[in-house]
Design an enzyme around this catalytic site. Structure first.
Site, short mmCIF file in Angstrom:
data_model
loop_
_atom_site.label_atom_id
_atom_site.label_comp_id
_atom_site.label_asym_id
_atom_site.label_seq_id
_atom_site.Cartn_x
_atom_site.Cartn_y
_atom_site.Cartn_z
N ASP A 1 0.84 -1.20 0.00
CA ASP A 1 0.00 0.00 0.00
C ASP A 1 0.87 1.25 0.00
O ASP A 1 0.37 2.38 -0.06
CB ASP A 1 -1.01 -0.01 1.15
CG ASP A 1 -0.36 -0.08 2.52
OD1 ASP A 1 0.88 -0.21 2.60
OD2 ASP A 1 -1.10 0.00 3.52
N SER A 2 2.21 1.04 0.00
CA SER A 2 3.14 2.16 -0.26
C SER A 2 2.91 2.71 -1.67
O SER A 2 3.44 3.76 -2.02
CB SER A 2 4.59 1.69 -0.09
OG SER A 2 4.82 0.48 -0.79
N ASP B 1 -1.03 -6.09 -0.31
CA ASP B 1 -1.44 -5.45 0.95
C ASP B 1 -2.94 -5.23 0.98
O ASP B 1 -3.54 -4.81 -0.01
CB ASP B 1 -0.77 -4.07 1.05
CG ASP B 1 0.38 -4.05 2.03
OD1 ASP B 1 0.41 -4.89 2.95
OD2 ASP B 1 1.26 -3.18 1.88
N LYS C 1 -1.48 -9.33 2.77
CA LYS C 1 -0.72 -8.86 3.95
C LYS C 1 -1.58 -7.87 4.73
O LYS C 1 -2.22 -7.01 4.15
CB LYS C 1 0.60 -8.19 3.52
CG LYS C 1 1.41 -7.67 4.73
CD LYS C 1 2.85 -7.36 4.39
CE LYS C 1 3.08 -6.00 3.80
NZ LYS C 1 2.61 -4.86 4.64
N GLU D 1 -1.65 -5.48 8.53
CA GLU D 1 -0.86 -4.89 9.60
C GLU D 1 -1.55 -5.13 10.95
O GLU D 1 -2.74 -4.85 11.08
CB GLU D 1 -0.69 -3.39 9.37
CG GLU D 1 0.10 -3.06 8.12
CD GLU D 1 0.31 -1.57 7.91
OE1 GLU D 1 -0.06 -0.77 8.80
OE2 GLU D 1 0.86 -1.20 6.85
N GLU E 1 8.98 -4.31 10.58
CA GLU E 1 9.44 -3.02 10.05
C GLU E 1 9.98 -2.15 11.16
O GLU E 1 9.32 -1.92 12.18
CB GLU E 1 8.26 -2.33 9.33
CG GLU E 1 8.67 -0.97 8.73
CD GLU E 1 7.68 -0.42 7.71
OE1 GLU E 1 6.73 -1.14 7.33
OE2 GLU E 1 7.88 0.73 7.28
O1 KIV Z 1 3.55 -1.14 1.67
C1 KIV Z 1 4.74 -1.54 1.71
O2 KIV Z 1 5.55 -1.26 0.81
C2 KIV Z 1 5.16 -2.33 2.84
C3 KIV Z 1 6.61 -2.65 2.96
C4 KIV Z 1 7.37 -1.46 3.37
C5 KIV Z 1 6.85 -3.79 3.85
O3 KIV Z 1 4.36 -2.70 3.64
#
Ligand code: KIV
Length: 274
Positions: free
Chosen positions: A53-54, A92, A122, A124, A191
């Site tokens: 989600d980056s 994510d 994924k 969090e 992280e």
């Molecule tokens: O969203 C992302 O890129 C991440 C990584 C930094 C692990 O969660």
């Protein structure tokens, strides 16, 4: 030409993650958000590609990861999947698509698998999302967890500093990691936590592979944001980031040359025309 040849050329699965952890073979993961980059990353021998989600930051230009939607994550995931042959594709779950109601989380995860074509999702968090994690796993969807600095909680944390330096937070993180492994998570991103804590968690987990970012050298694998490690975000310089290229300079020079050629009527030449 790639400088790395994978030990095993088959599609990477959750079983392969477990094998790599057991054998002490480090797991390499990078993010990607589009077809072209994912194809290049896959061809270079990557084990896993995270549709992070980056994307909210590096693709859409938002300050935090919070605004990206489930539909947008699914779009990025489909683009990546089309470019990938070998790497495992993990997507994510964005902020708001799983917090609170486990049934909502399950429905979001199913959309990511069905419409995005991911092999895993994924999420969090630890104990606060454990019911959702169990429900998603129960539907046959592999889950990669994420502890330590969890950017979707930036408004609670107040900053992007290293997490779990204090004993109580470190103890809670270890408990959460064990709970996530026990639930059946096949991998766990750690992280921005102290290296000693990441090593301890990696040693305690026997089936769940740890993937570090800013978590030191002793996790089972490493992950970075692809634009960061390729040097496309010149202003972003955290201690944990190693730059493997300076693409900002390469792109600036190439684009500048193109502009200059167009202005000087040096492009196209008769050979480049029909
Ligand atoms: O969203 C992302 O890129 C991440 C990584 C930094 C692990 O969660």
């Amino acid at each position: 030409m790639s400088t790395y040849t994978p030990v095993d050329n088959r599609k990477v699965t959750t079983q392969r993650f477990a094998e790599m952890k057991a054998a002490g073979e480090k797991i390499a993961m990078l993010t990607s958000y589009d077809y072209t980059m994912a194809r290049l990353v896959d061809e270079a021998g990557m084990d896993a590609i995270l549709v992070g989600d980056s994307a909210a930051n590096v693709m859409a230009g938002y300050e935090t990861t919070l605004p990206i939607t489930l539909d947008e994550m699914i779009y990025h995931c489909r683009c990546v999947v089309r470019g990938v042959k070998r790497a495992m594709v993990v997507c994510d779950m964005p902020f708001g698509s799983y917090q609170g109601n486990p049934q909502v989380g399950l429905a979001s995860a199913i959309r990511i698998m069905k419409e995005g074509g991911a092999q895993a999702v994924k999420l969090e968090g630890g104990r606060e999302i454990i019911d959702t994690v169990r429900l998603i796993l129960g539907a046959g969807i592999p889950v990669m967890a994420h502890l330590g600095l969890t950017p979707q909680s930036i408004n609670s944390f107040g900053n992007y500093n290293v997490r779990a330096r204090a004993e109580a937070e470190a103890e809670r993180l270890v408990e959460d990691a064990l709970m996530l492994e026990d639930a059946g998570c096949y991998a766990l991103v750690l992280e921005k936590v102290p290296s000693a804590l990441a090593r301890l968690v990696t040693e305690k987990l026997t089936r769940c592979a740890t993937i570090g970012i800013g978590a030191g050298p002793d996790t089972d694998g490493q992950v970075l944001v692809v634009q960061d490690m390729l040097g496309m975000n010149s202003g972003f310089k955290p201690k944990f980031l190693r730059r493997y290229a300076d693409l900002a300079a390469v792109i600036n020079e190439a684009v500048g040359s193109y502009v200059a050629d167009v202005k000087a009527s040096a492009f196209p030449t008769p050979e480049e025309a029909y």
